[in-house]
Design an enzyme around this catalytic site. Sequence first.
Site, PDB file in Angstrom:
ATOM      1  N   TYR A 161      40.589  25.868  34.914  1.00 18.43           N
ATOM      2  CA  TYR A 161      41.007  24.474  35.118  1.00 18.43           C
ATOM      3  C   TYR A 161      40.027  23.530  34.414  1.00 18.43           C
ATOM      4  O   TYR A 161      40.432  22.636  33.662  1.00 18.43           O
ATOM      5  CB  TYR A 161      41.073  24.167  36.615  1.00 18.43           C
ATOM      6  CG  TYR A 161      41.538  22.772  36.944  1.00 18.43           C
ATOM      7  CD1 TYR A 161      42.888  22.426  36.855  1.00 18.43           C
ATOM      8  CD2 TYR A 161      40.635  21.785  37.344  1.00 18.43           C
ATOM      9  CE1 TYR A 161      43.325  21.144  37.162  1.00 18.43           C
ATOM     10  CE2 TYR A 161      41.060  20.499  37.652  1.00 18.43           C
ATOM     11  CZ  TYR A 161      42.414  20.183  37.564  1.00 18.43           C
ATOM     12  OH  TYR A 161      42.827  18.907  37.852  1.00 18.43           O
ATOM     13  N   LYS A 165      40.899  21.075  31.240  1.00 18.76           N
ATOM     14  CA  LYS A 165      40.778  19.612  31.294  1.00 18.76           C
ATOM     15  C   LYS A 165      39.717  19.114  30.304  1.00 18.76           C
ATOM     16  O   LYS A 165      39.857  18.019  29.737  1.00 18.76           O
ATOM     17  CB  LYS A 165      40.464  19.153  32.723  1.00 18.76           C
ATOM     18  CG  LYS A 165      41.597  19.418  33.718  1.00 18.76           C
ATOM     19  CD  LYS A 165      42.852  18.610  33.411  1.00 18.76           C
ATOM     20  CE  LYS A 165      43.917  18.752  34.483  1.00 18.76           C
ATOM     21  NZ  LYS A 165      45.103  17.917  34.247  1.00 18.76           N
TER      22      LYS A 165
END
Length: 256
Positions: A161, A165
């Site tokens: 994650y 990002k």
Amino acid sequence: MDTQKFGAHLQGKLVVVTGASKGIGRGLARIIASEGATVALAARDVEALQEVKETIVGEGGKAYTFALDLRRVDSIRSCFARIEAELGCIDVLVNNAGMGNPIPAEDITEEDWDWMMDLNLKGTFFCCQEAGRRMLKQGKGRIVNISSQASVVAIPHEAVYCASKGGLNMLTKTLAVEWSGRGVTVNAVGPTFVYTPGTAKRLDDPVFLGSVLAKIPRGRVATIEDVASAVLYLASDGADMVTGTLLLVDGGWTAL
Ligand SMILES: NC(=O)c1ccc[n+]([C@@H]2O[C@H](COP(=O)([O-])OP(=O)(O)OC[C@H]3O[C@@H](n4cnc5c(N)ncnc54)[C@H](OP(=O)(O)O)[C@@H]3O)[C@@H](O)[C@H]2O)c1
């Protein structure tokens, strides 16, 4: 002085919100519609989108639903073609769809990696490309990517994650450099934790919530309204000189 730049920022504009079926995207879509925009709601769960649409219409706004699977480039291409055919020029794209899935790094599989990168990074890029191609022809447009504070600080068990990002931040900067000279600004918003279906399980755990709050000088998690305020600004005409930036909505977490 052009006073029209201030207030009623999105009146009459067409705004696409991905991941509008629940969580932050659902709230963003309602707030954006309340600013006078027509909202194209995109996600996989069309029944949930229909409920969001009815809520917006009930609040006096305008919204339309479009099936979109971000993990399939053909679905992204046909979704944007349909939006253009049915609603016309896209003024703003809010790339909100994205998910986390906490797993200790030593247990992450290739499938876990591909799933999250395809959703949070690859799919988001191709949404930018579909909207960007159309906006460049118009000579104007706004793209707002929903990144995360996890793009700049590590969150344990969120290796993929955080990487996705972080990649999204670089994508934001690169597209901004390529497209801003032709009228299309590209920015990102980086929220801290927000209570949504995607985070409810973790934030309902008082130990986890306590560990989060200990890192937020502002003393609370973010709300969807906090995120929407940042999105509305970056989508507005007044933000014309702002591009390639990450606007953190993190209550000071990353300032610590
Ligand atoms: N909540 C937080 O604490 C927080 C903090 C920082 C950043 N963010 C970011 O904010 C965004 C929204 O988060 P959230 O917490 O609201 O998430 P959520 O409640 O889990 O909702 C995720 C949204 O993404 C959509 N989505 C998932 N897979 C998709 C796919 N393959 N194609 C199209 N849409 C898909 C879902 O719609 P369908 O299932 O209908 O497809 C849903 O609308 C994400 O980008 C997330 O990384 C969240």
